[in-house]
Motif scaffolding. Structure first.
Motif, PDB file in Angstrom:
ATOM      1  N   LEU A  92      37.178  54.709  45.039  1.00 27.18           N
ATOM      2  CA  LEU A  92      38.393  55.123  44.339  1.00 27.18           C
ATOM      3  C   LEU A  92      39.154  53.904  43.828  1.00 27.18           C
ATOM      4  O   LEU A  92      39.667  53.905  42.706  1.00 27.18           O
ATOM      5  N   GLN A  93      39.204  52.861  44.642  1.00 29.69           N
ATOM      6  CA  GLN A  93      39.877  51.636  44.213  1.00 29.69           C
ATOM      7  C   GLN A  93      39.169  51.016  43.016  1.00 29.69           C
ATOM      8  O   GLN A  93      39.805  50.511  42.083  1.00 29.69           O
ATOM      9  N   ALA A  94      37.838  51.101  43.005  1.00 34.18           N
ATOM     10  CA  ALA A  94      37.080  50.574  41.867  1.00 34.18           C
ATOM     11  C   ALA A  94      37.417  51.344  40.595  1.00 34.18           C
ATOM     12  O   ALA A  94      37.550  50.753  39.512  1.00 34.18           O
ATOM     13  N   ILE A  95      37.563  52.664  40.706  1.00 32.80           N
ATOM     14  CA  ILE A  95      37.932  53.482  39.549  1.00 32.80           C
ATOM     15  C   ILE A  95      39.284  53.038  38.992  1.00 32.80           C
ATOM     16  O   ILE A  95      39.456  52.888  37.780  1.00 32.80           O
ATOM     17  N   LYS A  96      40.239  52.809  39.888  1.00 33.10           N
ATOM     18  CA  LYS A  96      41.576  52.389  39.456  1.00 33.10           C
ATOM     19  C   LYS A  96      41.539  51.035  38.759  1.00 33.10           C
ATOM     20  O   LYS A  96      42.133  50.849  37.684  1.00 33.10           O
ATOM     21  N   VAL A  97      40.826  50.085  39.351  1.00 31.02           N
ATOM     22  CA  VAL A  97      40.772  48.736  38.796  1.00 31.02           C
ATOM     23  C   VAL A  97      40.076  48.729  37.442  1.00 31.02           C
ATOM     24  O   VAL A  97      40.564  48.133  36.474  1.00 31.02           O
ATOM     25  N   ARG A 101      41.651  47.779  33.720  1.00 37.27           N
ATOM     26  CA  ARG A 101      41.038  46.751  32.865  1.00 37.27           C
ATOM     27  C   ARG A 101      40.680  47.337  31.497  1.00 37.27           C
ATOM     28  O   ARG A 101      40.917  46.707  30.458  1.00 37.27           O
ATOM     29  N   ALA A 102      40.094  48.535  31.499  1.00 38.32           N
ATOM     30  CA  ALA A 102      39.691  49.158  30.238  1.00 38.32           C
ATOM     31  C   ALA A 102      40.881  49.384  29.326  1.00 38.32           C
ATOM     32  O   ALA A 102      40.826  49.106  28.117  1.00 38.32           O
ATOM     33  N   LEU A 103      41.982  49.877  29.894  1.00 37.76           N
ATOM     34  CA  LEU A 103      43.156  50.170  29.072  1.00 37.76           C
ATOM     35  C   LEU A 103      43.884  48.906  28.632  1.00 37.76           C
ATOM     36  O   LEU A 103      44.670  48.935  27.679  1.00 37.76           O
ATOM     37  N   ALA A 104      43.600  47.796  29.308  1.00 39.68           N
ATOM     38  CA  ALA A 104      44.172  46.515  28.894  1.00 39.68           C
ATOM     39  C   ALA A 104      43.289  45.823  27.858  1.00 39.68           C
ATOM     40  O   ALA A 104      43.600  44.710  27.413  1.00 39.68           O
ATOM     41  N   GLY A 105      42.187  46.480  27.473  1.00 40.00           N
ATOM     42  CA  GLY A 105      41.293  45.899  26.480  1.00 40.00           C
ATOM     43  C   GLY A 105      40.377  44.838  27.034  1.00 40.00           C
ATOM     44  O   GLY A 105      39.800  44.038  26.281  1.00 40.00           O
ATOM     45  N   GLU A 106      40.201  44.814  28.354  1.00 38.87           N
ATOM     46  CA  GLU A 106      39.330  43.827  28.987  1.00 38.87           C
ATOM     47  C   GLU A 106      37.951  44.433  29.245  1.00 38.87           C
ATOM     48  O   GLU A 106      37.838  45.639  29.501  1.00 38.87           O
ATOM     49  N   PRO A 107      36.893  43.636  29.176  1.00 35.74           N
ATOM     50  CA  PRO A 107      35.552  44.158  29.467  1.00 35.74           C
ATOM     51  C   PRO A 107      35.438  44.571  30.931  1.00 35.74           C
ATOM     52  O   PRO A 107      36.031  43.938  31.810  1.00 35.74           O
ATOM     53  N   THR A 108      34.686  45.617  31.190  1.00 37.79           N
ATOM     54  CA  THR A 108      34.560  46.139  32.559  1.00 37.79           C
ATOM     55  C   THR A 108      33.138  46.060  33.096  1.00 37.79           C
ATOM     56  O   THR A 108      32.914  46.341  34.267  1.00 37.79           O
ATOM     57  N   ALA A 109      32.168  45.738  32.242  1.00 34.95           N
ATOM     58  CA  ALA A 109      30.751  45.730  32.621  1.00 34.95           C
ATOM     59  C   ALA A 109      30.247  47.138  32.939  1.00 34.95           C
ATOM     60  O   ALA A 109      29.221  47.303  33.584  1.00 34.95           O
ATOM     61  N   ASP A 110      30.991  48.158  32.521  1.00 30.68           N
ATOM     62  CA  ASP A 110      30.568  49.547  32.713  1.00 30.68           C
ATOM     63  C   ASP A 110      30.822  50.283  31.396  1.00 30.68           C
ATOM     64  O   ASP A 110      31.963  50.350  30.922  1.00 30.68           O
ATOM     65  N   VAL A 111      29.774  50.840  30.827  1.00 29.47           N
ATOM     66  CA  VAL A 111      29.874  51.447  29.499  1.00 29.47           C
ATOM     67  C   VAL A 111      30.927  52.546  29.445  1.00 29.47           C
ATOM     68  O   VAL A 111      31.701  52.633  28.485  1.00 29.47           O
ATOM     69  N   ALA A 112      30.968  53.408  30.469  1.00 33.77           N
ATOM     70  CA  ALA A 112      31.894  54.544  30.438  1.00 33.77           C
ATOM     71  C   ALA A 112      33.346  54.087  30.452  1.00 33.77           C
ATOM     72  O   ALA A 112      34.198  54.664  29.773  1.00 33.77           O
ATOM     73  N   PHE A 113      33.649  53.056  31.211  1.00 35.00           N
ATOM     74  CA  PHE A 113      35.025  52.555  31.247  1.00 35.00           C
ATOM     75  C   PHE A 113      35.359  51.819  29.954  1.00 35.00           C
ATOM     76  O   PHE A 113      36.491  51.911  29.448  1.00 35.00           O
TER      77      PHE A 113
END
Length: 336
Positions: A92-97, A101-113
């Protein structure tokens, strides 16, 4: 004391520039998002093709994030069998983080995010909006089971009603609280159909989404409601879910009138298909869980044709009875 010197002079270190999608190619995000929806929800994938291309692509990217969050939270693969629930708080913490990151325009290394980051940049999805969805996963992480109908509906809001609000955002629906309320109603209807269809499957995974009050009315308990000998009484409880589903389904149609034609057609088609799932569960009674309830392709086609007529005429009568709980009754973010 001498301070440690940086390995690279600061004039050569440039902060990354925030970019929607974390810098990934948009076409690639769309393609992989469609793969997620085609494997995770055949009904929704079918209805989504009725959208215009721009809306369709944004819907796919939003769905990819929802599907990925669900899979991470439940330690499952593309909506399959639940995995080992140990470590759910870390997931759950990973989902939040990753969402932040995704909404801040930062890469997440996960396509869905990264897909979420792309569609959020296009549609103006905020962290608060995303958090209302993530709160549903937190409720499951905390072993949620409702005591009352309102608690059930609050759960349905976080896992589906809030997604309906995001869908309205993605469709660039007019910024009107009435329209967003009706989008929420459609999400609530979808989730009630899911609960009715999956009640035995959920029980096998140790989850119960039926209110204690409803079980008590039927002479059942959390310990015995899923027993095969109690299927007749369980069918009565499931029928209450479907009755509620229909109230929210009817209310949602009033919001669809305000969408563009292709959007209206797709939304009404999805409403009819999910509504059919719920009604099939109710009609099958105590046999509803012997095999999985679904809507075959030819019936989906009938619903799409009927929805086309609704979309053309904008026929949406005022509900005879409004649902008992509106979005404002359910919105406080649970456990946040």
């Amino acid at each position: 004391m001498n301070q440690a010197r940086p390995l690279v002079p600061s004039r050569f270190v440039r902060p990354s520039i925030p970019r929607p999608g974390g810098g990934r190619d948009r076409a690639g995000l769309v393609r992989q998002s469609y793969e997620a929806i085609s494997e995770g929800s055949r009904s929704f994938a079918f209805a989504s093709k009725l959208f215009d291309q721009a809306t369709r692509e944004r819907v796919w990217m939003l769905y990819a994030w929802c599907r990925r969050c669900d899979d991470l939270a439940d330690a499952q693969e593309k909506g399959g069998e639940l995995g080992d629930q140990a470590g759910i708080e870390d997931r759950l913490q990973a989902i939040k983080v990753l969402t932040r990151r995704a909404l801040a325009g930062e890469p997440t290394a996960d396509v869905a995010f990264d897909a979420l980051g792309q569609v959020a940049g296009e549609a103006g999805i905020t962290l608060d909006m995303a958090n209302e969805v993530i709160a549903g996963f937190a409720m499951d992480a905390n072993g949620f089971s409702p005591h009352s109908e309102k608690e059930l509906m609050r759960y349905c809001y976080h896992v589906a009603g809030a997604v309906g609000v995001l869908m309205a955002r993605v469709m660039f629906a007019p910024n009107d609280s009435f329209i967003y309320d009706r989008a929420c109603d459609l999400g609530l209807a979808f989730q009630l159909a899911n609960v009715a269809r999956d009640v035995i499957e959920d029980a096998a995974a140790g989850r119960c989404y039926l209110p204690d009050e409803w079980l008590e009315d039927a002479g059942l308990t959390r310990e015995n409601y899923a027993d095969e000998d109690n299927r007749f009484a369980l069918a009565a409880v499931s029928a209450r879910l479907v009755d509620r589903m229909e109230m929210y389904e009817v209310a949602s149609r009033l919001g669809a009138k305000h969408l563009r034609f292709r959007q209206r057609w797709a939304v009404l088609s999805a409403a009819r298909i999910y509504g059919a799932i719920g009604r099939k569960v109710r009609a099958r009674g105590q046999l509803a869980w012997d095999t999985r309830t679904y809507v075959p392709w030819y019936e989906k086609l009938v619903h799409v044709i009927a929805a086309f007529g609704e979309a053309v005429t904008k026929h949406a009568p005022e509900p005879e009875h409004w649902p008992p709980y509106a979005r404002d009754d359910l919105r406080p973010v649970a456990g946040w």
